[in-house]
Design a protein around this motif. Sequence first.
Motif, PDB file in Angstrom:
ATOM      1  N   ILE A  25      40.660  41.954  37.306  1.00  0.00           N
ATOM      2  CA  ILE A  25      40.467  42.419  38.678  1.00  0.00           C
ATOM      3  C   ILE A  25      39.275  43.370  38.751  1.00  0.00           C
ATOM      4  O   ILE A  25      38.416  43.256  39.628  1.00  0.00           O
ATOM      5  N   HIS A  26      39.206  44.304  37.827  1.00  0.00           N
ATOM      6  CA  HIS A  26      38.101  45.263  37.817  1.00  0.00           C
ATOM      7  C   HIS A  26      36.761  44.569  37.551  1.00  0.00           C
ATOM      8  O   HIS A  26      35.749  44.902  38.165  1.00  0.00           O
TER       9      HIS A  26
ATOM     10  N   GLU B  76      44.497  45.174  42.773  1.00  0.00           N
ATOM     11  CA  GLU B  76      44.569  46.309  41.858  1.00  0.00           C
ATOM     12  C   GLU B  76      45.814  47.137  42.149  1.00  0.00           C
ATOM     13  O   GLU B  76      46.530  47.554  41.226  1.00  0.00           O
TER      14      GLU B  76
ATOM     15  N   LEU C 243      44.664  43.545  35.232  1.00  0.00           N
ATOM     16  CA  LEU C 243      43.878  44.658  35.770  1.00  0.00           C
ATOM     17  C   LEU C 243      42.430  44.596  35.293  1.00  0.00           C
ATOM     18  O   LEU C 243      41.495  44.839  36.075  1.00  0.00           O
TER      19      LEU C 243
ATOM     20  N   PHE D 222      37.087  47.807  42.348  1.00  0.00           N
ATOM     21  CA  PHE D 222      38.166  48.778  42.448  1.00  0.00           C
ATOM     22  C   PHE D 222      38.586  48.968  43.911  1.00  0.00           C
ATOM     23  O   PHE D 222      37.834  48.685  44.838  1.00  0.00           O
TER      24      PHE D 222
END
Length: 212
Positions: A159-160, A170, A156, A165
């Motif tokens: 990914i961010h 996500e 996560l 977002f």
Amino acid sequence: CVSAKIGLINITSQLGSAEESIVQAKEAISYLDEIDIQNESYQRTALFRILVLKNLGLSRLDKAGEWVSSIREQTINEENLRARALAQSVLGDYEDALGNYNKAISHYNAAIEMAEEVDSMNATYLQLHKLYNNLGVSFKRIGKLDEATVQFQASLDLIHEYYGFGNKDEAVTFINLGSIYYSKGDIGLASEYFQRAVEIYRSMSGDYSSEL
């Protein structure tokens, strides 16, 4: 070019035609056999990956195993580190599908170690966040929920950092985290993660039901 062929195969996969994806991947491998291109080993491994995963999806474990053997023979000792990382990732996927979760964990860890050494940050991010998620799933399958949580959170964070977002990756990771807290009996936190995943899929105007 082969990259375009792989892109087309991935689109075909998303449309649900596994058989057509298998045919196209085989044709692309035959094409690779006839030409000399840069980064050939990674392209070939990416095609092997498609063949392994699609055959696993069709419950053709013997066919998937044949392509896994090709990976072991042709890619596992390649100089191309990115190709080797992808090969280890596919071996992890295969062992996980067979229920050999400790072997899968070993392969995923090897893939992560290699991917972290790849010079191209783009390539690193593309592989790593998926590897962290896959490793987390294997940990969850053997009941190591805390270890799984660490991997999902690492995914996560990447990914961010790299994608931002409100994207599908996500949402998938939120679902994985939700499943962990559900298994731990924390229904409130599990519901929160599941709801966040639902909201992302709704914002993307996609059918999220198959992911939950």
